[in-house]
Design a protein around this motif. Structure first.
Motif, PDB file in Angstrom:
ATOM      1  N   ASN A  25      -7.200  79.900  87.962  1.00 15.13           N
ATOM      2  CA  ASN A  25      -6.479  80.876  87.144  1.00 15.13           C
ATOM      3  C   ASN A  25      -7.310  81.155  85.904  1.00 15.13           C
ATOM      4  OD1 ASN A  25      -4.456  80.632  88.987  1.00 15.13           O
ATOM      5  ND2 ASN A  25      -2.925  79.875  87.562  1.00 15.13           N
ATOM      6  N   ILE A  26      -7.339  82.419  85.474  1.00 13.04           N
ATOM      7  CA  ILE A  26      -8.101  82.796  84.283  1.00 13.04           C
ATOM      8  C   ILE A  26      -7.174  83.509  83.302  1.00 13.04           C
ATOM      9  CG2 ILE A  26      -9.987  84.219  83.392  1.00 13.04           C
ATOM     10  CD1 ILE A  26     -11.425  83.844  86.033  1.00 13.04           C
ATOM     11  N   ILE A  27      -7.209  83.071  82.045  1.00 10.67           N
ATOM     12  CA  ILE A  27      -6.467  83.736  80.967  1.00 10.67           C
ATOM     13  C   ILE A  27      -7.471  84.554  80.167  1.00 10.67           C
ATOM     14  CG2 ILE A  27      -5.113  83.394  78.851  1.00 10.67           C
ATOM     15  CD1 ILE A  27      -3.580  82.541  81.277  1.00 10.67           C
ATOM     16  N   ILE A  28      -7.157  85.828  79.958  1.00  9.26           N
ATOM     17  CA  ILE A  28      -8.024  86.707  79.161  1.00  9.26           C
ATOM     18  C   ILE A  28      -7.455  86.773  77.749  1.00  9.26           C
ATOM     19  CG2 ILE A  28      -8.990  89.021  78.921  1.00  9.26           C
ATOM     20  CD1 ILE A  28      -8.665  89.313  81.955  1.00  9.26           C
ATOM     21  N   MET A  29      -8.323  86.498  76.769  1.00  3.67           N
ATOM     22  CA  MET A  29      -7.925  86.452  75.368  1.00  3.67           C
ATOM     23  C   MET A  29      -8.465  87.664  74.618  1.00  3.67           C
ATOM     24  SD  MET A  29      -6.392  83.456  75.263  1.00  3.67           S
ATOM     25  CE  MET A  29      -6.359  82.861  73.584  1.00  3.67           C
ATOM     26  N   HIS A  30      -7.689  88.131  73.634  1.00  2.00           N
ATOM     27  CA  HIS A  30      -8.140  89.196  72.732  1.00  2.00           C
ATOM     28  C   HIS A  30      -7.663  88.826  71.334  1.00  2.00           C
ATOM     29  CE1 HIS A  30      -9.319  93.108  71.307  1.00  2.00           C
ATOM     30  NE2 HIS A  30      -8.100  93.316  70.824  1.00  2.00           N
ATOM     31  N   ALA A  31      -8.595  88.721  70.426  1.00  3.98           N
ATOM     32  CA  ALA A  31      -8.302  88.339  69.034  1.00  3.98           C
ATOM     33  C   ALA A  31      -7.548  87.011  68.985  1.00  3.98           C
ATOM     34  CB  ALA A  31      -7.513  89.451  68.335  1.00  3.98           C
ATOM     35  N   GLY A  32      -7.937  86.085  69.852  1.00  2.00           N
ATOM     36  CA  GLY A  32      -7.343  84.753  69.851  1.00  2.00           C
ATOM     37  C   GLY A  32      -5.984  84.640  70.518  1.00  2.00           C
ATOM     38  N   LYS A  33      -5.507  85.732  71.126  1.00  2.00           N
ATOM     39  CA  LYS A  33      -4.192  85.711  71.779  1.00  2.00           C
ATOM     40  C   LYS A  33      -4.352  86.035  73.264  1.00  2.00           C
ATOM     41  CE  LYS A  33      -1.696  87.172  67.664  1.00  2.00           C
ATOM     42  NZ  LYS A  33      -0.832  88.181  67.065  1.00  2.00           N
ATOM     43  N   PRO A  34      -3.601  85.356  74.111  1.00  2.00           N
ATOM     44  CA  PRO A  34      -3.667  85.659  75.539  1.00  2.00           C
ATOM     45  C   PRO A  34      -3.024  87.018  75.824  1.00  2.00           C
ATOM     46  CG  PRO A  34      -2.005  83.986  75.123  1.00  2.00           C
ATOM     47  CD  PRO A  34      -2.705  84.247  73.819  1.00  2.00           C
ATOM     48  N   ILE A  35      -3.730  87.849  76.591  1.00  2.00           N
ATOM     49  CA  ILE A  35      -3.183  89.173  76.901  1.00  2.00           C
ATOM     50  C   ILE A  35      -2.999  89.398  78.397  1.00  2.00           C
ATOM     51  CG2 ILE A  35      -4.084  90.258  74.819  1.00  2.00           C
ATOM     52  CD1 ILE A  35      -6.302  91.477  76.633  1.00  2.00           C
ATOM     53  N   ALA A  36      -3.678  88.594  79.217  1.00  2.00           N
ATOM     54  CA  ALA A  36      -3.549  88.782  80.670  1.00  2.00           C
ATOM     55  C   ALA A  36      -3.909  87.496  81.389  1.00  2.00           C
ATOM     56  CB  ALA A  36      -4.455  89.914  81.139  1.00  2.00           C
ATOM     57  N   GLU A  37      -3.414  87.396  82.597  1.00  2.50           N
ATOM     58  CA  GLU A  37      -3.751  86.261  83.451  1.00  2.50           C
ATOM     59  C   GLU A  37      -4.185  86.802  84.802  1.00  2.50           C
ATOM     60  OE1 GLU A  37      -1.790  82.173  85.298  1.00  2.50           O
ATOM     61  OE2 GLU A  37      -0.524  83.583  84.210  1.00  2.50           O
ATOM     62  N   ILE A  38      -5.285  86.273  85.303  1.00  2.15           N
ATOM     63  CA  ILE A  38      -5.754  86.625  86.640  1.00  2.15           C
ATOM     64  C   ILE A  38      -5.601  85.368  87.487  1.00  2.15           C
ATOM     65  CG2 ILE A  38      -7.677  87.429  88.048  1.00  2.15           C
ATOM     66  CD1 ILE A  38      -8.869  88.675  85.537  1.00  2.15           C
ATOM     67  N   LYS A  39      -4.901  85.504  88.612  1.00  5.28           N
ATOM     68  CA  LYS A  39      -4.718  84.353  89.489  1.00  5.28           C
ATOM     69  C   LYS A  39      -4.813  84.796  90.938  1.00  5.28           C
ATOM     70  CE  LYS A  39       0.287  84.634  89.004  1.00  5.28           C
ATOM     71  NZ  LYS A  39       1.481  83.870  88.657  1.00  5.28           N
ATOM     72  N   PRO A  40      -5.083  83.853  91.839  1.00  2.00           N
ATOM     73  CA  PRO A  40      -5.211  84.215  93.249  1.00  2.00           C
ATOM     74  C   PRO A  40      -3.896  84.771  93.794  1.00  2.00           C
ATOM     75  CG  PRO A  40      -5.876  81.931  92.871  1.00  2.00           C
ATOM     76  CD  PRO A  40      -5.304  82.450  91.601  1.00  2.00           C
ATOM     77  N   VAL A  41      -4.013  85.655  94.746  1.00  2.00           N
ATOM     78  CA  VAL A  41      -2.838  86.223  95.398  1.00  2.00           C
ATOM     79  C   VAL A  41      -2.248  85.170  96.327  1.00  2.00           C
ATOM     80  CG1 VAL A  41      -2.038  88.004  96.989  1.00  2.00           C
ATOM     81  CG2 VAL A  41      -3.758  88.557  95.269  1.00  2.00           C
ATOM     82  N   SER A  42      -0.953  85.012  96.266  1.00  2.00           N
ATOM     83  CA  SER A  42      -0.263  84.069  97.137  1.00  2.00           C
ATOM     84  C   SER A  42      -0.038  84.713  98.491  1.00  2.00           C
ATOM     85  CB  SER A  42       1.073  83.687  96.502  1.00  2.00           C
ATOM     86  OG  SER A  42       1.833  82.938  97.409  1.00  2.00           O
ATOM     87  N   LEU A  43      -0.518  84.083  99.533  1.00  2.00           N
ATOM     88  CA  LEU A  43      -0.383  84.631 100.875  1.00  2.00           C
ATOM     89  C   LEU A  43       0.709  83.917 101.654  1.00  2.00           C
ATOM     90  CD1 LEU A  43      -4.165  85.032 101.780  1.00  2.00           C
ATOM     91  CD2 LEU A  43      -2.576  86.761 100.949  1.00  2.00           C
ATOM     92  N   THR A  44       1.870  83.731 101.035  1.00  2.00           N
ATOM     93  CA  THR A  44       2.951  83.003 101.685  1.00  2.00           C
ATOM     94  C   THR A  44       3.502  83.723 102.894  1.00  2.00           C
ATOM     95  OG1 THR A  44       4.537  83.987 100.163  1.00  2.00           O
ATOM     96  CG2 THR A  44       3.654  81.822  99.579  1.00  2.00           C
ATOM     97  N   PHE A  45       3.378  85.047 102.931  1.00  2.00           N
ATOM     98  CA  PHE A  45       3.928  85.788 104.054  1.00  2.00           C
ATOM     99  C   PHE A  45       3.180  85.525 105.350  1.00  2.00           C
ATOM    100  CE2 PHE A  45       0.746  88.503 102.166  1.00  2.00           C
ATOM    101  CZ  PHE A  45       0.056  88.997 103.248  1.00  2.00           C
ATOM    102  N   GLN A  46       1.996  84.943 105.309  1.00  2.00           N
ATOM    103  CA  GLN A  46       1.235  84.661 106.510  1.00  2.00           C
ATOM    104  C   GLN A  46       1.478  83.253 107.033  1.00  2.00           C
ATOM    105  OE1 GLN A  46      -2.873  85.545 105.800  1.00  2.00           O
ATOM    106  NE2 GLN A  46      -2.545  87.729 105.750  1.00  2.00           N
ATOM    107  N   GLN A  47       2.198  82.440 106.297  1.00  2.00           N
ATOM    108  CA  GLN A  47       2.445  81.086 106.743  1.00  2.00           C
ATOM    109  C   GLN A  47       3.497  81.084 107.845  1.00  2.00           C
ATOM    110  OE1 GLN A  47       3.571  78.911 103.284  1.00  2.00           O
ATOM    111  NE2 GLN A  47       1.488  78.739 102.516  1.00  2.00           N
ATOM    112  N   ILE A  48       3.282  80.277 108.848  1.00  2.00           N
ATOM    113  CA  ILE A  48       4.223  80.159 109.956  1.00  2.00           C
ATOM    114  C   ILE A  48       5.306  79.155 109.566  1.00  2.00           C
ATOM    115  CG2 ILE A  48       4.469  79.453 112.354  1.00  2.00           C
ATOM    116  CD1 ILE A  48       1.565  80.341 112.772  1.00  2.00           C
ATOM    117  N   ARG A  49       6.537  79.538 109.794  1.00  2.00           N
ATOM    118  CA  ARG A  49       7.647  78.644 109.480  1.00  2.00           C
ATOM    119  C   ARG A  49       7.653  77.486 110.463  1.00  2.00           C
ATOM    120  NH1 ARG A  49      12.517  80.828 106.834  1.00  2.00           N
ATOM    121  NH2 ARG A  49      13.563  79.331 108.154  1.00  2.00           N
ATOM    122  N   PRO A  50       7.785  76.279 109.966  1.00  2.00           N
ATOM    123  CA  PRO A  50       7.813  75.126 110.871  1.00  2.00           C
ATOM    124  C   PRO A  50       9.123  75.064 111.636  1.00  2.00           C
ATOM    125  CG  PRO A  50       8.154  74.420 108.613  1.00  2.00           C
ATOM    126  CD  PRO A  50       7.846  75.894 108.568  1.00  2.00           C
TER     127      PRO A  50
END
Length: 79
Positions: A25-50
């Motif tokens: 996960n990456i937090i993007i800072m501007h003027a010392g304050k967090p303004i955005a977060e970049i994180k991997p896309v969750s691919l839960t819809f592809q998981q097979i239900r047990p």
């Protein structure tokens, strides 16, 4: 979690996106304050239900598929 400035991410966007693809996960800072977060896309819809997720939580009665009583059928059919 990695913290970077806008200038840093502009200089090496591809490198940071590779880190995100690897699970970071990456937090993007501007003027010392967090303004955005970049994180991997969750691919839960592809998981097979047990199988057996609700095992033991309910019991199907033996007469589950038996014909319904006449008065109940009439209610369903609006008679």
């Amino acid at each position: 979690m990695l913290t970077v400035t806008i200038d840093e991410i502009q200089q090496n966007l591809t490198g940071y996106l590779q880190q995100v693809a690897a699970g970071e996960n990456i937090i993007i800072m501007h003027a010392g304050k967090p303004i955005a977060e970049i994180k991997p896309v969750s691919l839960t819809f592809q998981q097979i239900r047990p199988y057996g997720l609700c095992a033991g939580e309910f019991i199907v009665p033996d007469d589950f598929d038996s014909p319904l009583a006449e008065d109940i059928l009439n209610i369903f059919e609006g008679k």
